[in-house]
Design an enzyme around this catalytic site. Structure first.
Site, short mmCIF file in Angstrom:
data_model
loop_
_atom_site.label_atom_id
_atom_site.label_comp_id
_atom_site.label_asym_id
_atom_site.label_seq_id
_atom_site.Cartn_x
_atom_site.Cartn_y
_atom_site.Cartn_z
CG ASN A 172 0.23 5.02 2.69
OD1 ASN A 172 0.11 5.87 3.56
ND2 ASN A 172 -0.22 3.78 2.82
CB SER A 196 -0.93 0.00 1.21
OG SER A 196 -0.16 -0.01 2.41
CB SER A 197 4.48 1.92 -0.41
OG SER A 197 4.72 1.53 -1.75
CG MET A 198 3.42 3.84 -4.99
SD MET A 198 4.02 5.54 -4.92
CE MET A 198 3.17 6.27 -6.31
#
Length: 198
Positions: free
Chosen positions: A162, A60-62
């Site tokens: 994120n 979910s880092s982007m």
């Protein structure tokens, strides 16, 4: 050698005597591509696979730009003729792993600064060369502080959208440009269950 050769149906229509009055002699849908057409199509597919690739988003880092499970198209041609630009989303080899590592991982982040820029994070905002950046694509304001850092020559500074849940330049520093694989073009598939995570 022509690109398109007449099909058997074409010969039936235009060699049969009673049908020679028909004025249309170029019905493309009655012709089939020969070996030339097949070879040209093969070259197009080979170029596509050499210069583009499809990647899967595992984290979910982007978010919210890219969600877990998204399939994206990455093009690898443009950086042969130009340098990476600000705000482009790029894929790259993990800079903390040695180049000869067979298990080397690929990351995807956004370029926020280039060589010679000064980067810092204060009061929940990213500053580049002393100017607070207006970033409407991030999940939430930064909850960390980053001391003033200069991006060295041949490097870029990358952060995930994120910001508080991304393993990026604020952990391991500037990214060498040589590690960049390609540029994110578009999301080609988004699982239906991911739509509820936005």
């Amino acid at each position: 050698m022509s690109f398109l050769r007449p099909s058997a149906l074409y010969h039936l229509f235009f060699t049969y005597t009673s049908l020679r009055w028909m004025p249309c002699q170029s019905w493309g849908f009655l012709r089939s591509p020969g070996l030339d057409g097949f070879m040209r199509l093969l070259v197009v597919f080979l170029l596509w696979f050499m210069l583009c690739e499809i990647r899967f988003i595992p984290s979910s880092s982007m978010c919210p730009t890219l969600l877990v499970g998204d399939r994206i198209i990455v093009e690898k041609a443009s950086y042969y003729i130009r340098s990476p630009a600000l705000h482009e989303v790029v894929t790259f080899w993990n800079p903390t792993q040695p180049p000869d590592d067979a298990e080397r991982t690929v990351f995807i982040k956004r370029i926020v600064a280039k060589a010679g820029d000064f980067v810092e994070v204060n009061n929940g905002l990213l500053y580049v060369n002393g100017i607070a950046q207006q970033e409407d694509f991030i999940a939430e304001p930064h909850n960390y502080v980053l001391d003033l850092t200069c991006v060295p020559k041949g490097h870029v500074y990358v952060l995930g959208d994120n910001r508080n849940n991304s393993y990026d330049s604020h952990y391991w520093g500037s990214l060498p440009v040589r590690n960049i694989i390609g540029r994110y073009v578009m999301c080609c598939h988004r699982p239906s269950n991911s739509l509820h995570e936005i």
